[in-house]
Design an enzyme around this catalytic site. Sequence first.
Site, mmCIF file in Angstrom:
data_model
loop_
_atom_site.group_PDB
_atom_site.id
_atom_site.type_symbol
_atom_site.label_atom_id
_atom_site.label_comp_id
_atom_site.label_asym_id
_atom_site.label_seq_id
_atom_site.Cartn_x
_atom_site.Cartn_y
_atom_site.Cartn_z
ATOM 1 N N SER A 55 0.787 -1.238 0.000
ATOM 2 C CA SER A 55 0.000 0.000 0.000
ATOM 3 C C SER A 55 0.817 1.284 0.000
ATOM 4 O O SER A 55 0.240 2.373 -0.101
ATOM 5 C CB SER A 55 -0.966 0.007 1.185
ATOM 6 O OG SER A 55 -2.021 -0.888 0.954
ATOM 7 N N TYR A 160 -10.771 2.392 5.678
ATOM 8 C CA TYR A 160 -9.633 2.143 4.793
ATOM 9 C C TYR A 160 -10.060 1.125 3.740
ATOM 10 O O TYR A 160 -10.381 -0.014 4.061
ATOM 11 C CB TYR A 160 -8.462 1.616 5.613
ATOM 12 C CG TYR A 160 -7.160 1.498 4.867
ATOM 13 C CD1 TYR A 160 -6.230 2.536 4.888
ATOM 14 C CD2 TYR A 160 -6.848 0.346 4.149
ATOM 15 C CE1 TYR A 160 -5.030 2.421 4.207
ATOM 16 C CE2 TYR A 160 -5.654 0.225 3.477
ATOM 17 C CZ TYR A 160 -4.739 1.268 3.506
ATOM 18 O OH TYR A 160 -3.554 1.143 2.826
ATOM 19 N N SER A 161 -10.073 1.545 2.489
ATOM 20 C CA SER A 161 -10.604 0.690 1.422
ATOM 21 C C SER A 161 -9.710 0.750 0.192
ATOM 22 O O SER A 161 -9.528 1.824 -0.397
ATOM 23 C CB SER A 161 -12.027 1.125 1.048
ATOM 24 O OG SER A 161 -12.482 0.416 -0.087
ATOM 25 N N ASN A 162 -9.175 -0.393 -0.196
ATOM 26 C CA ASN A 162 -8.347 -0.442 -1.395
ATOM 27 C C ASN A 162 -9.129 -0.081 -2.649
ATOM 28 O O ASN A 162 -8.538 0.346 -3.655
ATOM 29 C CB ASN A 162 -7.749 -1.838 -1.544
ATOM 30 C CG ASN A 162 -6.653 -2.102 -0.528
ATOM 31 O OD1 ASN A 162 -5.784 -1.271 -0.299
ATOM 32 N ND2 ASN A 162 -6.698 -3.254 0.104
ATOM 33 N N GLY A 308 2.690 -0.628 4.161
ATOM 34 C CA GLY A 308 2.280 -1.438 3.034
ATOM 35 C C GLY A 308 2.364 -2.922 3.331
ATOM 36 O O GLY A 308 3.357 -3.398 3.885
#
Length: 355
Positions: A55, A160-162, A308
């Site tokens: 990330s 928190y969302s990819n 990440g």
Amino acid sequence: MTITQILDRAVTEQGFPGMVAEVRDGGQRWFGSAGVAEVGTDRERLAQEQFRVGSITKTFTATVILQLAAEYVLSLDDTVEKWLPGLIRGNGHDGNRITIRHLLSHRSGLFAFTLDEDMLRRYSSPELLAHRFDRWTPEELVKISLAHKPDFEPGQGFAYSNTNFVLSGLIIERATGMTYNDVIELRILRPLKLTSTYLANRETELRGPHTHSYSRLTLQEADALAHDVTELDATYGFATGELISTTGDLAVFLGELLGGRLLPPAQLDEMLTMTPVPDGTWLDGYSYGLGLSSFELPCGTTVFGHGGMITGNWSYLYGTRDGSRVAVTNVNGDWNCPPLDLFPEVLDAAFRPAA
């Protein structure tokens, strides 16, 4: 405790195959490592080795979006519908109500596709070995998210969302008429001469000297077998987690970003305008801006950057507000999920005034 001692303990006490850390302070550079780059060998982890950064890719994505905003190609208050018409629609979703700013700050309410039951089975269970070469398009990842109701109304919460950064990558492509990979190469990698950094796209092997990556397939037993998952298809990461880099290249990138050499002052201020993450949610205790987070270390220093995770790796990249001191650390194992005590311990040692 010194950074070297912390690295050693990560290997001897937490069972990671290896751990590295790099600290840059002005013109000075320090690198340390413990353990091995490949289980079953005595090959030390080295500064020039590549690894998947997960990330931390989000910060590269947000930087490009903010560059485009500075050039008036787009506005942070543009809606997703404007740039990706018809994509976010149905099941309680409306792309007319979600802005680019919502995406970069994780305030869109869009469900994280990585938390979908099928995706968890593929990537966060013992079934990983059968699915690590699965290939995805960004649109397929978005479709998985839209099968779930929104977590909240746009702008009314934090999650928190990819999915947010998959959409950001698609907006970059639509706004520039180029592939996401080419834009990152043109706007960040070439200008900063980050010659060991690239986006994996459909490549399943790493190009240069690299560490091997290991997974215990989410099994919690201390003696669970660690499987070599170095080779994988990272298309499920796209603009949210596809990047491959080194400690040195990452340190240069964050130092240049926080030092104001990638964004004009107005856009950098936007990126660094932090809002505390609500209690009880992912990253509780942190604050989040636009593709960048911050938190206060025990030594009293507030640092800015991103963490990440991707199959087989955990990494942290943080620096001082002005970018004068930056620290990077990585473990080539994905257990102790995540090592949120280990990494701040390294950073605290790196950012203590006497360090």
